[in-house]
Scaffold this active site. Structure first.
Site, short mmCIF file in Angstrom:
data_model
loop_
_atom_site.label_atom_id
_atom_site.label_comp_id
_atom_site.label_asym_id
_atom_site.label_seq_id
_atom_site.Cartn_x
_atom_site.Cartn_y
_atom_site.Cartn_z
N HIS A 5 -10.94 -2.68 7.01
CA HIS A 5 -9.93 -2.21 6.99
C HIS A 5 -9.88 -0.88 8.02
CE1 HIS A 5 -8.86 -4.32 3.24
NE2 HIS A 5 -7.65 -3.33 3.09
N HIS A 9 0.88 -0.98 0.13
CA HIS A 9 -0.10 0.00 0.05
C HIS A 9 0.78 0.63 0.01
CE1 HIS A 9 -4.14 -1.50 1.57
NE2 HIS A 9 -3.34 -2.65 1.08
N ASN A 44 -13.78 -13.84 -3.46
CA ASN A 44 -14.15 -12.59 -3.66
C ASN A 44 -13.57 -11.54 -5.06
OD1 ASN A 44 -11.96 -11.49 -1.23
ND2 ASN A 44 -11.36 -9.69 -3.65
N ASN A 100 -12.35 -3.33 1.24
CA ASN A 100 -10.92 -2.68 0.71
C ASN A 100 -10.66 -1.87 1.71
OD1 ASN A 100 -8.84 -2.39 -1.61
ND2 ASN A 100 -10.04 -3.06 -2.94
N ASP A 151 -5.93 -14.85 3.16
CA ASP A 151 -6.51 -14.84 2.13
C ASP A 151 -4.87 -14.16 1.20
OD1 ASP A 151 -8.08 -13.65 -0.27
OD2 ASP A 151 -8.51 -11.74 0.88
N PRO A 152 -4.83 -14.88 0.58
CA PRO A 152 -3.19 -15.30 -0.70
C PRO A 152 -3.39 -14.38 -1.92
CG PRO A 152 -3.74 -17.27 -1.09
CD PRO A 152 -5.03 -16.33 0.23
N ASN A 153 -4.55 -14.11 -2.34
CA ASN A 153 -5.66 -13.05 -3.33
C ASN A 153 -4.77 -14.17 -4.77
OD1 ASN A 153 -4.83 -10.53 -1.58
ND2 ASN A 153 -7.17 -11.03 -2.59
N LYS A 157 -3.99 -11.52 5.02
CA LYS A 157 -3.88 -10.91 4.03
C LYS A 157 -1.80 -12.30 3.52
CE LYS A 157 -5.36 -9.60 1.45
NZ LYS A 157 -6.32 -9.94 0.21
N LYS A 172 -8.46 -12.14 10.13
CA LYS A 172 -8.04 -12.55 8.16
C LYS A 172 -6.88 -12.14 8.62
CE LYS A 172 -9.16 -10.97 4.17
NZ LYS A 172 -9.88 -11.19 2.73
N HIS A 188 -16.61 -8.26 1.93
CA HIS A 188 -14.54 -7.91 1.87
C HIS A 188 -15.21 -6.81 2.01
CE1 HIS A 188 -12.64 -6.05 -1.75
NE2 HIS A 188 -12.14 -6.44 -0.97
#
Ligand code: GKR
Ligand code: MG
Length: 406
Positions: A333, A25, A253, A306, A205-207, A177, A175, A304
């Site tokens: 977030h 980020h 998601n 962001n 959640d490894p996307n 990331k 959770k 989900h």
């Protein structure tokens, strides 16, 4: 009850160096705030993506929305879809419409003196539970001082981060990331969290950063440890291969993101839990409808998030309260960005949950001074888009985000 103006304000707010499979980020996250004016004096609030494309699309549909009744959201949706034309995907169109829909529902609630939940069928719960959202992170942005959270690059740092999250906000589920380090390291991190928080529901959640083989191996190693495994692999077909072998439910998601993507996922039994997100499902009413779709196909429902601020959180809480089968603790977030919120009274979690507001509309008010300050920051930043990979490459020029990474 006519919409007399739609004021669109892009803003930028501080964001810590949170790592993900795309990179990291940037110091500022971008968001769009919409103020919809009805009959000159009632304001409905909306919040959504701050990407340049979204701003351009809002500018394009704005003249056709002004003059419509604030109650005709179905007509406004049709207008948005037809003005944006065939070059814009349905998900992109829904991302524009959702900002306006939430602002319309906020204004409708204020006009009628009822909370938004009442416009969605009424609240079925008075508190909405959220999950702590843990990230691998650097101590601070490169060249800057360490932030209040400090570094989290190995299991002990993540456990400390989780302890702080739970201590500050009372979260009852965690959770992580993932997709940042080799799966072996991330398995160790999840195990460390399980040891530090016995019995607490855990997710990773490894996307889509893992191959099917890696996903199956991780699922095997974390059997009995995870509440659900989110988007281990990238496509619906890959998720189906993993789901056939995994002992825990798979959540997504990334492969179920719109009504058009549901049939294949159901046919292949690729996922067991869908993470809703009103920002790209086309607003709160369509998210409520997603609840019915999930019910029909026996799918669970979570939410989900962001990087976002309090107007979005108010909308998330209202729709979660009005959606009976949205039973998992929602992602947010907010703890990472709360200090820069633009509402007058930022939210406080109690026991990891938010009380569902019964005040008219969304129950939040905009602080115009904070809005102006965050807008000024946006202007001065010169930023118009999020690019986690480009920012990571400033530090690690060879960084390759191609998925699967592992
Ligand atoms: O904030 O880095 C992040 C997340 O990775 C976010 O961009 C994802 O969209 O939180 C999201 C997710 O669950 O995939
Ligand atoms: Mg996810």
């Amino acid at each position: 009850m006519k919409i007399t103006d739609l004021v669109v304000t892009p803003i930028a707010f501080a964001d810590p160096p949170l790592l993900n499979s795309s990179g990291v980020h940037e110091p500022l996250a971008l968001r769009t705030i919409v103020q919809l004016v009805v009959d000159g004096d009632v304001f409905g609030l909306g919040e959504g993506s701050g990407e340049r494309d979204v701003l351009d699309r809002l500018a394009k549909v704005r003249p056709a929305i002004i003059g419509r009744s604030v109650f005709e959201t179905s007509m406004i949706e049709s207008i948005v879809f037809s003005i944006l034309g065939p070059d814009v995907t349905p998900v992109q169109k829904r991302s524009v419409f959702s900002i306006v829909e939430v602002a319309c529902l906020d204004a409708q609630g204020k006009l009628l003196g009822v909370p938004v939940t009442d416009l969605l069928g009424g609240a079925v719960r008075s508190w909405v539970p959220y999950s702590a959202y843990l990230f691998y992170k650097w101590a601070g942005h490169p060249g800057g001082a360490a932030d209040e959270w400090g570094p989290a690059l190995e299991p002990a740092g993540l456990v400390a981060q989780a302890q702080r999250m739970v201590q500050l906000h009372g979260f009852g589920s965690l959770k992580l990331k993932g997709g940042v380090f080799a799966p072996e390291q991330e398995i160790a991190a999840v195990r460390a969290l399980a040891d530090a928080f016995p019995g607490m529901p855990l997710r990773i959640d490894p996307n889509g950063a893992w191959s099917v083989e890696t996903s199956i191996a991780v699922a095997e190693r974390l059997g009995g440890v995870l509440e659900y495994l989110e988007d281990p692999a990238l496509t619906t077909a890959a998720m189906a291969e993993v789901a056939a072998q995994a002992s825990m439910p798979l959540a997504t998601n990334m492969c179920v993101i719109s009504p058009e993507t549901v049939p294949e996922a159901v046919r292949l039994d690729a996922v067991q839990i869908v993470l809703s997100d009103h920002h790209y499902w086309g607003g709160l009413r369509h998210t409520r409808e997603l609840g019915a779709i999930c019910d029909t196909f026996g799918l669970g429902m979570s939410m989900h998030s962001n990087s976002h601020l309090g107007i979005s959180l108010a909308a998330m809480t209202q729709v979660a309260a009005a959606t009976p089968n949205l039973a998992y603790a929602c992602d947010t977030h907010y703890p990472w960005n709360r200090a820069d919120d633009v509402i007058t009274t930022p939210f406080e979690f109690v026991g990891g949950a938010l009380r569902v507001s019964a005040a008219p509309g969304l129950g939040v008010e905009l602080d115009q001074d904070k809005l102006a300050e965050r807008h000024q920051r946006y202007v001065e930043s010169g930023r118009t888009t999020r690019d986690d990979t480009a920012y990571m490459r400033q530090i690690d020029p060879g960084y390759d985000p191609t998925l699967p990474r592992f």
